[in-house]
Enzyme design. Structure first.
Site, PDB file in Angstrom:
ATOM      1  N   LYS A   1     -16.239  44.333 -83.609  1.00  0.00           N
ATOM      2  CA  LYS A   1     -17.491  45.038 -83.898  1.00  0.00           C
ATOM      3  C   LYS A   1     -18.527  44.620 -82.863  1.00  0.00           C
ATOM      4  CE  LYS A   1     -20.643  45.958 -87.793  1.00  0.00           C
ATOM      5  NZ  LYS A   1     -20.930  45.650 -89.211  1.00  0.00           N
TER       6      LYS A   1
ATOM      7  N   SER B   1     -21.110  49.723 -92.207  1.00  0.00           N
ATOM      8  CA  SER B   1     -21.503  49.885 -90.824  1.00  0.00           C
ATOM      9  C   SER B   1     -20.401  49.596 -89.809  1.00  0.00           C
ATOM     10  CB  SER B   1     -22.689  48.974 -90.509  1.00  0.00           C
ATOM     11  OG  SER B   1     -22.323  47.603 -90.672  1.00  0.00           O
TER      12      SER B   1
ATOM     13  N   SER C   1     -20.094  46.464 -95.596  1.00  0.00           N
ATOM     14  CA  SER C   1     -19.779  47.063 -94.298  1.00  0.00           C
ATOM     15  C   SER C   1     -18.369  46.837 -93.779  1.00  0.00           C
ATOM     16  CB  SER C   1     -20.762  46.566 -93.238  1.00  0.00           C
ATOM     17  OG  SER C   1     -21.927  47.331 -93.295  1.00  0.00           O
TER      18      SER C   1
END
Ligand code: GLN
Length: 484
Positions: free
Chosen positions: A79, A154, A178
């Site tokens: 990420k 996310s 997330s």
């Protein structure tokens, strides 16, 4: 043999034994990314040269007769909120466009030390604020199961990379869901460890009392292997616990028989999609048939979780994001009349609408006169939510429930209405507020074929039970890759 379809542990085994070369894996990985990423938008940046050098050095290490690490030759997508030395790290924000960090996050260093390959950085909601990866400043990520739908967020890019088998594993971060919610939307396994299990050093902060790094993988055992590599004490994160990682991969073989699973009535209420409910209940029945004891439990403060979270997380975010001021790093808007103008112009230019909304909300709830009414009260409710779980865990070993109220929604469906977006976190926020370990594992898909996730929440530091149950659920639903 499609190397990227292999589970993490199988691939590592083949590379360790020299039956597959790390460089072959690296080449297969970029070939897969090249035919899929344009459509999906999972990766924001790729490290082709560095990855192939790394792969070659792993192969040389083996040729010298040295033993390889637990993730030998396994591509793990990162990420973009995890800082990586010499590789652009943006956290999905214009504020950090082009920013090259001078160091690696602890989890990144641990992956490297375990001989994983790190092919690139994945798309995400700006500063991890969102549930759909649509607030990314660099364009949305799409769900590999249906490109008109969101992958969740996310950490949507990491989830999509695994679902499309661009990589068999990835890292994300989970503040209020997330990792788990995008795992549910994309049919992958996603784990949020106990708060403090995994170092946050080098994770760009959103809400520090909630943020945890965790793995995505195509199967439960793969997630266990990655978590074993990244977990454990780190002197550079004061909240990191001095507790050695468990033997979670072994726990995957333990079976679920005899475990008491709590089913909270509050998680099967209004707003839950009928097909999601049917899939989750089917998995609960299967666990019962496997020898689990089903116990009804109640978590009465669940209905306050969204309000509590959106006070606390925005308060922490408003403080954490104060560092983006145009002075030290990231974007800077010039010419400016004076320092105040530099701050204002830079932040106005660098932050997107959702981030600004959160900073405004967070600054408001912390301001004099409002602090007691909002922030302090939310802290008290957070304690009540944690207490609900502690009481439930007197009667059961783990809680099972839906990860998200619906399957993946259409892109654009919720962007106009922040509240409806926040509602998609309704089942993931409580475990975050209580700091508990939680996982999403695929259960039976919806009629449309879209994936559905079952959430397993266990006691603090009892990832072992979570993995045992997750593996038991998975036995009834073999991992599926999205056809692209
Ligand atoms: N969707 C939640 C939010 O927007 C959670 C995000 C996260 O876990 N980073 O804040």
């Amino acid at each position: 043999m499609n190397l990227l379809e292999l589970p993490v542990t199988t691939l590592a085994h083949l590379v360790q034994r020299g039956e597959v070369k790390a460089i072959e894996v690296a080449e297969a990985c970029f070939a897969r990314i090249d035919v899929t990423n344009d459509r999906v938008g999972a990766f924001l940046a790729l490290s082709r040269e560095e990855t192939s050098l790394q792969a070659k050095s792993i192969d040389e290490k083996r040729a010298r007769g040295e033993a390889l690490g637990a993730l030998a030759g396994v591509p793990v997508a990162l990420k973009d909120s995890l800082v990586t030395r010499a590789t652009v790290t943006t956290a999905g924000s214009k504020m950090l466009a082009g920013y090259v960090p001078p160091y690696d996050a602890t989890v990144v260093a641990r992956l490297r030390a375990a001989d994983a390959l790190l092919p690139g950085k994945t798309n995400m909601d700006e500063f991890a604020m969102g549930s759909s990866t649509e607030t990314s400043a660099f364009g949305p990520c799409r769900n590999p199961w249906d490109l008109s739908r969101a992958p969740g967020g996310s950490s949507g890019g990491s989830a999509a990379a695994v679902a499309a088998r661009m990589t068999p594993a990835a890292l994300g971060s989970d503040t209020g869901g997330s990792i788990r919610q995008p795992a549910a939307f994309t049919g992958s396994v996603g784990v949020k460890p106990t708060y403090g299990r995994v170092s946050r050093f080098g994770l760009i902060a959103f809400a520090s009392s909630l943020d945890q790094v965790g793995p995505f993988a195509s199967d439960v055992r793969g997630a266990a292997r990655v978590l074993e590599v990244i977990a454990g004490r780190d002197g550079r994160d004061a909240t990191s616990l001095d507790i050695a990682p468990g033997r979670w991969e072994r726990d995957c073989d333990r079976g679920a028989s005899g475990l008491r699973i709590g089913v909270p009535e509050e998680y099967f209420a209004e707003g839950l999609d009928a097909e999601v409910e049917a899939s989750v209940r089917q998995s609960i029945d299967q666990l019962q048939a496997d020898g689990c004891v089903v116990v009804p439990v109640t978590l009465p403060h669940t209905r306050h979780a969204i309000a509590t979270y959106y006070v606390l997380a925005t308060a922490e975010a408003s403080s954490n994001l104060a560092r983006f001021d145009g002075v030290r790093f990231g974007a800077r808007v010039e010419p400016s009349r004076d320092l105040r103008d530099l701050y204002g112009a830079t932040r106005d230019h660098g932050f997107g609408a959702e981030v600004k909304r959160r900073i405004l909300l967070g600054t408001f709830v912390l301001s004099a006169g409002h602090y007691e009414a909002y922030y302090l009260k939310a802290q008290k409710v957070r304690t009540l939510i944690a207490r609900d779980f502690a009481e439930a865990f007197e009667r059961c070993d783990a809680i099972v429930c839906p990860t998200a109220p619906t399957p993946a929604f259409l892109l654009g469906d919720k962007t106009g209405d922040p509240l409806s977006m926040y509602l998609s976190d309704v089942y993931t926020l409580p475990a975050s507020l209580a700091g508990l370990p939680a996982m999403s594992v695929p259960c039976a898909p919806a009629k449309s074929g879209l994936p559905v996730g079952l959430q397993i929440v266990s006691r603090p530091l009892d990832e072992a039970t979570m993995f045992a149950l997750g593996a038991a659920v998975e036995r009834h639903h073999a991992p599926r890759a999205a056809a692209l």
